[in-house]
Write an enzyme that holds these catalytic residues in place. Sequence first.
Site, PDB file in Angstrom:
ATOM      1  N   HIS A  18      48.151  32.287  45.207  1.00  0.00           N
ATOM      2  CA  HIS A  18      48.227  33.561  45.931  1.00  0.00           C
ATOM      3  C   HIS A  18      47.157  33.681  47.012  1.00  0.00           C
ATOM      4  CE1 HIS A  18      49.413  37.707  46.525  1.00  0.00           C
ATOM      5  NE2 HIS A  18      48.170  38.117  46.346  1.00  0.00           N
ATOM      6  N   ASP A  49      52.136  30.520  43.563  1.00  0.00           N
ATOM      7  CA  ASP A  49      51.621  31.893  43.471  1.00  0.00           C
ATOM      8  C   ASP A  49      51.949  32.474  42.098  1.00  0.00           C
ATOM      9  OD1 ASP A  49      50.973  34.600  43.782  1.00  0.00           O
ATOM     10  OD2 ASP A  49      51.624  34.634  45.866  1.00  0.00           O
ATOM     11  N   SER A  75      49.180  39.980  50.877  1.00  0.00           N
ATOM     12  CA  SER A  75      49.304  40.705  49.614  1.00  0.00           C
ATOM     13  C   SER A  75      49.576  42.189  49.888  1.00  0.00           C
ATOM     14  CB  SER A  75      48.047  40.485  48.771  1.00  0.00           C
ATOM     15  OG  SER A  75      48.272  40.832  47.430  1.00  0.00           O
TER      16      SER A  75
END
Length: 337
Positions: A306, A278, A148
């Site tokens: 995610h 995601d 991320s």
Amino acid sequence: MDLDMLNMFVIASGTLAIPILAFVASFLLWPSALIRIYYWYWRRALGMQVRYANYDDYQFCYSCRGRPGYRPSILMLHGFSAHKDMWLSIVKFLPKNLHLVCVDMPGHEGTTRSDLDDYSISGQAKRIHQFVECIKLNRKPFHLVGTSMGGNVAGVYAAQYPEDICSLTLICPAGLPSATDSKFVKQLRELQESKRIDRIPLIPSTPEEMADMLKLCSYVRFKVPQQILQGLVDVRIPHNEFYRKLFLEIVDEKSRHSLHENMSKIKAPTQVIWGKQDQVLDVSGASVLASAIPDCHVYILENCGHSVVVERPRKTANLILEFLALLHSIDNNKKQA
């Protein structure tokens, strides 16, 4: 049953009842303390030691296991509002003779937080380079992993300090434009239009908002008790003001597409892992990276959102190990040729 035996039974029952009652009280009254104990226990169980490194007056907090050896060390960079312990689920499936380093990102957990610091993606990459130099991790090129926000930083790091790394793993990285808006991006746009940008979905302040965030980040639906949700919120609330400032910094024009702007400079063999479902960062970002990085290996995980590290830890660990083994094999073949 004689009297002595009865007394022993009563004493034993009382002895067992005390820790049980203490656990129940902690769960009901101090769930955040229970969460901290949970991470402490797993760090000890997995052999991860917490250490500190200083660069001038700046302190980095990190956990590590093993020592540098013939195989590359692995440095792991966590995502927005997380901490070094988020990697424990993957550490569990990695060999104990690998040298692992998990660092708290700038401003997070035990690493220094300062209003004067540069929390842009390039600013964070510079801080991580300072950390790497502090612990002399770059004596030998290492494998860099980021997820991320940490994936955005890892990609920029690989572009700016190519001599430091031998290979790169990006897990659902931020910093890329997308042809398809994710659910999260749509939510942000709606909040901007209604001028309610203070209600950022990734910064919960109630158990209900925490439950919504978990649903947004995970394809797998975890049944989390209300008390644990409350504990997760209690741990985060003192930091929410910083998280808001950081979020606005990394979605600003300077940082929003940092990985995209630097990806053509990445020369190290790169692995991209992305959850197909995601809802935070659209999976189409994987093809963007594959088209720009020459030696790029893409793995799309079905039925995964995610939070790849939490949802598919064993698979993720195996993919990293297989990637490193492949690179080692290629390197050996080159030497023999």
